[in-house]
Scaffold this motif. Sequence first.
Motif, PDB file in Angstrom:
ATOM      1  N   PRO A 202     -21.481  36.956 -48.651  1.00 26.72           N
ATOM      2  CA  PRO A 202     -21.839  35.524 -48.609  1.00 26.72           C
ATOM      3  C   PRO A 202     -21.476  34.750 -49.881  1.00 26.72           C
ATOM      4  O   PRO A 202     -20.941  33.646 -49.801  1.00 26.72           O
ATOM      5  CB  PRO A 202     -23.349  35.555 -48.389  1.00 26.72           C
ATOM      6  N   ARG A 203     -21.768  35.321 -51.039  1.00 27.77           N
ATOM      7  CA  ARG A 203     -21.493  34.588 -52.269  1.00 27.77           C
ATOM      8  C   ARG A 203     -20.002  34.339 -52.455  1.00 27.77           C
ATOM      9  O   ARG A 203     -19.581  33.235 -52.828  1.00 27.77           O
ATOM     10  CB  ARG A 203     -22.042  35.354 -53.474  1.00 27.77           C
ATOM     11  N   GLU A 204     -19.203  35.339 -52.180  1.00 26.91           N
ATOM     12  CA  GLU A 204     -17.757  35.182 -52.311  1.00 26.91           C
ATOM     13  C   GLU A 204     -17.219  34.185 -51.282  1.00 26.91           C
ATOM     14  O   GLU A 204     -16.320  33.397 -51.566  1.00 26.91           O
ATOM     15  CB  GLU A 204     -17.062  36.537 -52.151  1.00 26.91           C
ATOM     16  N   ARG A 205     -17.778  34.229 -50.064  1.00 25.75           N
ATOM     17  CA  ARG A 205     -17.357  33.263 -49.037  1.00 25.75           C
ATOM     18  C   ARG A 205     -17.714  31.846 -49.453  1.00 25.75           C
ATOM     19  O   ARG A 205     -16.943  30.904 -49.242  1.00 25.75           O
ATOM     20  CB  ARG A 205     -18.029  33.589 -47.700  1.00 25.75           C
ATOM     21  N   LEU A 206     -18.891  31.662 -50.034  1.00 23.05           N
ATOM     22  CA  LEU A 206     -19.300  30.322 -50.473  1.00 23.05           C
ATOM     23  C   LEU A 206     -18.335  29.793 -51.522  1.00 23.05           C
ATOM     24  O   LEU A 206     -17.906  28.626 -51.456  1.00 23.05           O
ATOM     25  CB  LEU A 206     -20.722  30.384 -51.034  1.00 23.05           C
ATOM     26  N   LEU A 207     -17.984  30.627 -52.492  1.00 23.16           N
ATOM     27  CA  LEU A 207     -17.077  30.189 -53.552  1.00 23.16           C
ATOM     28  C   LEU A 207     -15.687  29.889 -53.011  1.00 23.16           C
ATOM     29  O   LEU A 207     -14.995  29.004 -53.498  1.00 23.16           O
ATOM     30  CB  LEU A 207     -16.998  31.266 -54.643  1.00 23.16           C
TER      31      LEU A 207
ATOM     32  N   ASP B 246     -26.862  30.206 -41.526  1.00 24.02           N
ATOM     33  CA  ASP B 246     -28.202  30.153 -42.115  1.00 24.02           C
ATOM     34  C   ASP B 246     -28.559  31.488 -42.762  1.00 24.02           C
ATOM     35  O   ASP B 246     -29.153  31.535 -43.839  1.00 24.02           O
ATOM     36  CB  ASP B 246     -29.243  29.808 -41.047  1.00 24.02           C
ATOM     37  N   MET B 247     -28.188  32.574 -42.089  1.00 20.76           N
ATOM     38  CA  MET B 247     -28.509  33.907 -42.593  1.00 20.76           C
ATOM     39  C   MET B 247     -27.809  34.167 -43.924  1.00 20.76           C
ATOM     40  O   MET B 247     -28.401  34.726 -44.858  1.00 20.76           O
ATOM     41  CB  MET B 247     -28.098  34.961 -41.557  1.00 20.76           C
ATOM     42  N   GLU B 248     -26.554  33.768 -44.024  1.00 23.81           N
ATOM     43  CA  GLU B 248     -25.801  33.998 -45.257  1.00 23.81           C
ATOM     44  C   GLU B 248     -26.366  33.179 -46.410  1.00 23.81           C
ATOM     45  O   GLU B 248     -26.456  33.655 -47.549  1.00 23.81           O
ATOM     46  CB  GLU B 248     -24.325  33.659 -45.034  1.00 23.81           C
ATOM     47  N   LEU B 249     -26.758  31.939 -46.141  1.00 22.92           N
ATOM     48  CA  LEU B 249     -27.349  31.100 -47.186  1.00 22.92           C
ATOM     49  C   LEU B 249     -28.665  31.702 -47.688  1.00 22.92           C
ATOM     50  O   LEU B 249     -28.934  31.735 -48.892  1.00 22.92           O
ATOM     51  CB  LEU B 249     -27.587  29.682 -46.656  1.00 22.92           C
ATOM     52  N   LEU B 250     -29.481  32.189 -46.751  1.00 23.17           N
ATOM     53  CA  LEU B 250     -30.727  32.851 -47.141  1.00 23.17           C
ATOM     54  C   LEU B 250     -30.457  34.101 -47.970  1.00 23.17           C
ATOM     55  O   LEU B 250     -31.153  34.376 -48.953  1.00 23.17           O
ATOM     56  CB  LEU B 250     -31.537  33.229 -45.902  1.00 23.17           C
ATOM     57  N   ALA B 251     -29.458  34.856 -47.602  1.00 18.63           N
ATOM     58  CA  ALA B 251     -29.121  36.083 -48.320  1.00 18.63           C
ATOM     59  C   ALA B 251     -28.727  35.778 -49.764  1.00 18.63           C
ATOM     60  O   ALA B 251     -29.071  36.529 -50.688  1.00 18.63           O
ATOM     61  CB  ALA B 251     -27.994  36.822 -47.603  1.00 18.63           C
ATOM     62  N   ILE B 252     -28.014  34.676 -49.976  1.00 17.54           N
ATOM     63  CA  ILE B 252     -27.630  34.292 -51.337  1.00 17.54           C
ATOM     64  C   ILE B 252     -28.872  33.949 -52.161  1.00 17.54           C
ATOM     65  O   ILE B 252     -28.988  34.332 -53.332  1.00 17.54           O
ATOM     66  CB  ILE B 252     -26.649  33.103 -51.313  1.00 17.54           C
ATOM     67  N   LEU B 253     -29.829  33.246 -51.554  1.00 16.19           N
ATOM     68  CA  LEU B 253     -31.068  32.914 -52.261  1.00 16.19           C
ATOM     69  C   LEU B 253     -31.875  34.168 -52.583  1.00 16.19           C
ATOM     70  O   LEU B 253     -32.445  34.296 -53.671  1.00 16.19           O
ATOM     71  CB  LEU B 253     -31.915  31.961 -51.420  1.00 16.19           C
ATOM     72  N   LEU B 254     -31.906  35.102 -51.667  1.00 16.04           N
ATOM     73  CA  LEU B 254     -32.662  36.336 -51.879  1.00 16.04           C
ATOM     74  C   LEU B 254     -32.036  37.220 -52.956  1.00 16.04           C
ATOM     75  O   LEU B 254     -32.719  37.973 -53.630  1.00 16.04           O
ATOM     76  CB  LEU B 254     -32.757  37.116 -50.564  1.00 16.04           C
TER      77      LEU B 254
ATOM     78  N   ALA C  68     -29.599  42.421 -48.474  1.00 15.89           N
ATOM     79  CA  ALA C  68     -30.049  41.028 -48.509  1.00 15.89           C
ATOM     80  C   ALA C  68     -29.782  40.347 -47.162  1.00 15.89           C
ATOM     81  O   ALA C  68     -30.589  39.529 -46.696  1.00 15.89           O
ATOM     82  CB  ALA C  68     -29.346  40.276 -49.632  1.00 15.89           C
ATOM     83  N   MET C  69     -28.657  40.672 -46.523  1.00 11.65           N
ATOM     84  CA  MET C  69     -28.340  40.094 -45.220  1.00 11.65           C
ATOM     85  C   MET C  69     -29.354  40.545 -44.165  1.00 11.65           C
ATOM     86  O   MET C  69     -29.805  39.763 -43.330  1.00 11.65           O
ATOM     87  CB  MET C  69     -26.926  40.480 -44.800  1.00 11.65           C
ATOM     88  N   GLU C  70     -29.721  41.824 -44.199  1.00 15.90           N
ATOM     89  CA  GLU C  70     -30.694  42.333 -43.232  1.00 15.90           C
ATOM     90  C   GLU C  70     -32.071  41.724 -43.475  1.00 15.90           C
ATOM     91  O   GLU C  70     -32.800  41.418 -42.524  1.00 15.90           O
ATOM     92  CB  GLU C  70     -30.751  43.856 -43.325  1.00 15.90           C
ATOM     93  N   LEU C  71     -32.406  41.514 -44.746  1.00 17.31           N
ATOM     94  CA  LEU C  71     -33.679  40.879 -45.072  1.00 17.31           C
ATOM     95  C   LEU C  71     -33.686  39.424 -44.603  1.00 17.31           C
ATOM     96  O   LEU C  71     -34.679  38.935 -44.063  1.00 17.31           O
ATOM     97  CB  LEU C  71     -33.916  40.953 -46.580  1.00 17.31           C
ATOM     98  N   ALA C  72     -32.558  38.728 -44.785  1.00 19.24           N
ATOM     99  CA  ALA C  72     -32.436  37.350 -44.308  1.00 19.24           C
ATOM    100  C   ALA C  72     -32.573  37.292 -42.790  1.00 19.24           C
ATOM    101  O   ALA C  72     -33.228  36.393 -42.243  1.00 19.24           O
ATOM    102  CB  ALA C  72     -31.091  36.758 -44.745  1.00 19.24           C
TER     103      ALA C  72
ATOM    104  N   LYS D 228     -39.465  36.136 -54.620  1.00 18.85           N
ATOM    105  CA  LYS D 228     -38.513  35.657 -53.620  1.00 18.85           C
ATOM    106  C   LYS D 228     -39.142  34.554 -52.765  1.00 18.85           C
ATOM    107  O   LYS D 228     -38.465  33.581 -52.387  1.00 18.85           O
ATOM    108  CB  LYS D 228     -38.041  36.812 -52.730  1.00 18.85           C
ATOM    109  N   ALA D 229     -40.434  34.665 -52.471  1.00 21.03           N
ATOM    110  CA  ALA D 229     -41.116  33.626 -51.692  1.00 21.03           C
ATOM    111  C   ALA D 229     -41.099  32.299 -52.437  1.00 21.03           C
ATOM    112  O   ALA D 229     -40.852  31.241 -51.852  1.00 21.03           O
ATOM    113  CB  ALA D 229     -42.561  34.045 -51.405  1.00 21.03           C
ATOM    114  N   ALA D 230     -41.337  32.337 -53.753  1.00 24.06           N
ATOM    115  CA  ALA D 230     -41.323  31.114 -54.562  1.00 24.06           C
ATOM    116  C   ALA D 230     -39.928  30.502 -54.595  1.00 24.06           C
ATOM    117  O   ALA D 230     -39.768  29.273 -54.501  1.00 24.06           O
ATOM    118  CB  ALA D 230     -41.796  31.426 -55.977  1.00 24.06           C
ATOM    119  N   LEU D 231     -38.906  31.344 -54.713  1.00 24.18           N
ATOM    120  CA  LEU D 231     -37.528  30.854 -54.738  1.00 24.18           C
ATOM    121  C   LEU D 231     -37.158  30.188 -53.414  1.00 24.18           C
ATOM    122  O   LEU D 231     -36.556  29.103 -53.389  1.00 24.18           O
ATOM    123  CB  LEU D 231     -36.576  32.002 -55.041  1.00 24.18           C
TER     124      LEU D 231
END
Length: 219
Positions: free
Chosen positions: A7-12, A21-29, A38-42, A73-76
Amino acid sequence: MPLETRPRERLLREGAGALTDMELLAILLRTGTATASAMELAAAILGRFGSLRALVSASAEELSDLKGVGPAKAALLQAALEIGRRIAGSGEEVRPVIRSPEDAAGLVMEEMRHLDREHFRALLLNTKNQVIAREVISIGTLNSSTVHPRELFKNAIKRNAAAVILIHNHPSGDPAPSSEDLAVTGRLVEAGRIIGIEVLDHLIIGDNRFVSFKAKGLL
């Protein structure tokens, strides 16, 4: 995951709008757990709440209860979602319109008249003379502030500014332009003419008074 699909490399490479949505959440996590990426957690978070819209209403306790999330992670997540909520609810930004030197001076006078060193700033304007940004270009000494055209126009180009208004203060309180002020202004006007960004005016801020190069016929 292969580097090109992370996800991070794709965003850049492709921009945030290309991500799910899942990829954006994974980057935050940032990280997952010992048993889940992180993707599975998202995916688990979206599965629990159903959507990002529903996630906005989730409490810190509800998020922290999810395995692998925890308080940090919840606060972030809550902070990121709150930023999005505030932006969505803020409506269209009201941008000041510059119709005269007095309009420009009024935006900066109270702040800049008390500065103890010379600050060189710029108001970046769109085609309607609305202020789209206020930039600090350089901070100098008691009686000088050097500015290079590159520093001035770098952000103006980046923000697609149509014109700029130059502003600097005289800590002495006397806004009378010096020979150096005239020379610097001439260089910046010429540079702007070459790259297609007009220098509309140069204001010198003194103690509750100012000089406009345009009004004085110096521009």
